[in-house]
Design a protein around this motif. Sequence first.
Motif, PDB file in Angstrom:
ATOM      1  N   LYS A 108     -17.058  28.968 -30.080  1.00 57.04           N
ATOM      2  CA  LYS A 108     -18.011  27.889 -30.345  1.00 57.04           C
ATOM      3  C   LYS A 108     -17.655  26.627 -29.556  1.00 57.04           C
ATOM      4  CE  LYS A 108     -21.119  27.926 -32.532  1.00 57.04           C
ATOM      5  NZ  LYS A 108     -22.480  28.231 -32.055  1.00 57.04           N
ATOM      6  N   ILE A 109     -16.374  26.321 -29.449  1.00 55.10           N
ATOM      7  CA  ILE A 109     -15.955  25.145 -28.683  1.00 55.10           C
ATOM      8  C   ILE A 109     -16.245  25.343 -27.197  1.00 55.10           C
ATOM      9  CG2 ILE A 109     -13.931  23.829 -27.921  1.00 55.10           C
ATOM     10  CD1 ILE A 109     -12.828  24.307 -30.845  1.00 55.10           C
ATOM     11  N   THR A 111     -18.514  27.167 -25.797  1.00 53.04           N
ATOM     12  CA  THR A 111     -19.946  27.239 -25.478  1.00 53.04           C
ATOM     13  C   THR A 111     -20.752  26.090 -26.092  1.00 53.04           C
ATOM     14  OG1 THR A 111     -20.367  28.671 -27.399  1.00 53.04           O
ATOM     15  CG2 THR A 111     -19.858  29.759 -25.290  1.00 53.04           C
ATOM     16  N   TYR A 112     -20.084  25.182 -26.747  1.00 50.71           N
ATOM     17  CA  TYR A 112     -20.760  24.119 -27.487  1.00 50.71           C
ATOM     18  C   TYR A 112     -21.672  23.266 -26.603  1.00 50.71           C
ATOM     19  CZ  TYR A 112     -21.547  20.286 -30.708  1.00 50.71           C
ATOM     20  OH  TYR A 112     -22.136  19.357 -31.517  1.00 50.71           O
ATOM     21  N   ASP A 113     -21.137  22.715 -25.529  1.00 57.15           N
ATOM     22  CA  ASP A 113     -21.924  21.829 -24.671  1.00 57.15           C
ATOM     23  C   ASP A 113     -23.151  22.549 -24.108  1.00 57.15           C
ATOM     24  OD1 ASP A 113     -20.162  19.744 -25.142  1.00 57.15           O
ATOM     25  OD2 ASP A 113     -18.951  20.190 -23.364  1.00 57.15           O
ATOM     26  N   GLU A 114     -22.949  23.781 -23.695  1.00 58.79           N
ATOM     27  CA  GLU A 114     -24.056  24.580 -23.150  1.00 58.79           C
ATOM     28  C   GLU A 114     -25.128  24.805 -24.212  1.00 58.79           C
ATOM     29  OE1 GLU A 114     -24.755  29.209 -21.759  1.00 58.79           O
ATOM     30  OE2 GLU A 114     -22.764  28.330 -21.552  1.00 58.79           O
ATOM     31  N   HIS A 115     -24.722  25.164 -25.409  1.00 55.83           N
ATOM     32  CA  HIS A 115     -25.694  25.410 -26.481  1.00 55.83           C
ATOM     33  C   HIS A 115     -26.445  24.140 -26.860  1.00 55.83           C
ATOM     34  CE1 HIS A 115     -23.441  29.235 -27.943  1.00 55.83           C
ATOM     35  NE2 HIS A 115     -24.272  29.494 -26.966  1.00 55.83           N
ATOM     36  N   VAL A 116     -25.732  23.032 -26.974  1.00 57.04           N
ATOM     37  CA  VAL A 116     -26.377  21.764 -27.323  1.00 57.04           C
ATOM     38  C   VAL A 116     -27.393  21.386 -26.251  1.00 57.04           C
ATOM     39  CG1 VAL A 116     -25.972  19.281 -27.609  1.00 57.04           C
ATOM     40  CG2 VAL A 116     -24.518  20.917 -28.790  1.00 57.04           C
ATOM     41  N   ALA A 117     -27.025  21.554 -24.992  1.00 57.93           N
ATOM     42  CA  ALA A 117     -27.939  21.225 -23.893  1.00 57.93           C
ATOM     43  C   ALA A 117     -29.197  22.093 -23.960  1.00 57.93           C
ATOM     44  CB  ALA A 117     -27.235  21.398 -22.550  1.00 57.93           C
ATOM     45  N   GLN A 118     -29.020  23.374 -24.247  1.00 61.48           N
ATOM     46  CA  GLN A 118     -30.173  24.269 -24.348  1.00 61.48           C
ATOM     47  C   GLN A 118     -31.078  23.882 -25.520  1.00 61.48           C
ATOM     48  OE1 GLN A 118     -28.430  28.176 -24.613  1.00 61.48           O
ATOM     49  NE2 GLN A 118     -28.224  28.401 -22.401  1.00 61.48           N
ATOM     50  N   GLN A 120     -31.318  20.909 -26.948  1.00 62.95           N
ATOM     51  CA  GLN A 120     -31.934  19.614 -26.674  1.00 62.95           C
ATOM     52  C   GLN A 120     -33.059  19.743 -25.650  1.00 62.95           C
ATOM     53  OE1 GLN A 120     -28.537  17.185 -25.646  1.00 62.95           O
ATOM     54  NE2 GLN A 120     -28.237  16.537 -27.780  1.00 62.95           N
TER      55      GLN A 120
END
Length: 142
Positions: A108-109, A111-118, A120
């Motif tokens: 989760k850590i 892939t976090y930034d990637e998931h949040v960007a997707q 958003q």
Amino acid sequence: MNIKSAAKMFELSIDTLRYYERVGVIPPVKRDKNGYRNYTTMDLNWIFLAKSLRKAGLSIESMIEFATLAQSTEDVSKAQKEILSNQLQQIEARIVEMEQARDLLIHKIATYDEHVAQFQAGSVEEKDIEQLWEMAHVKEME
């Protein structure tokens, strides 16, 4: 060694040491002529064992049973070993659970930034959402 020194040595309170002795988590400690506890190396080993087993999740009841068996005049080594073996199995099961939780957090850590960007960007569809429980199941199978 007196109770204050023993408590300090193992980072336990004096009350905890008294409680452990009173309920039978550790065998009775010999006392000097003034009635003060005089901890021997064997007593200190019992305290260390009790603290370690407690940290490992062994119940007070099991610790009492283990200490009571140790004071028996009969051969109780098999029963004591069984208590320790059962606790080891429980610890090993918890280690597996903790490793799975750790692996999930690492994932989760990472892939976090990637998931949040997707999310958003609104570019995530139901079919694209990962199924975390399947990831955990795959780790179990390995």
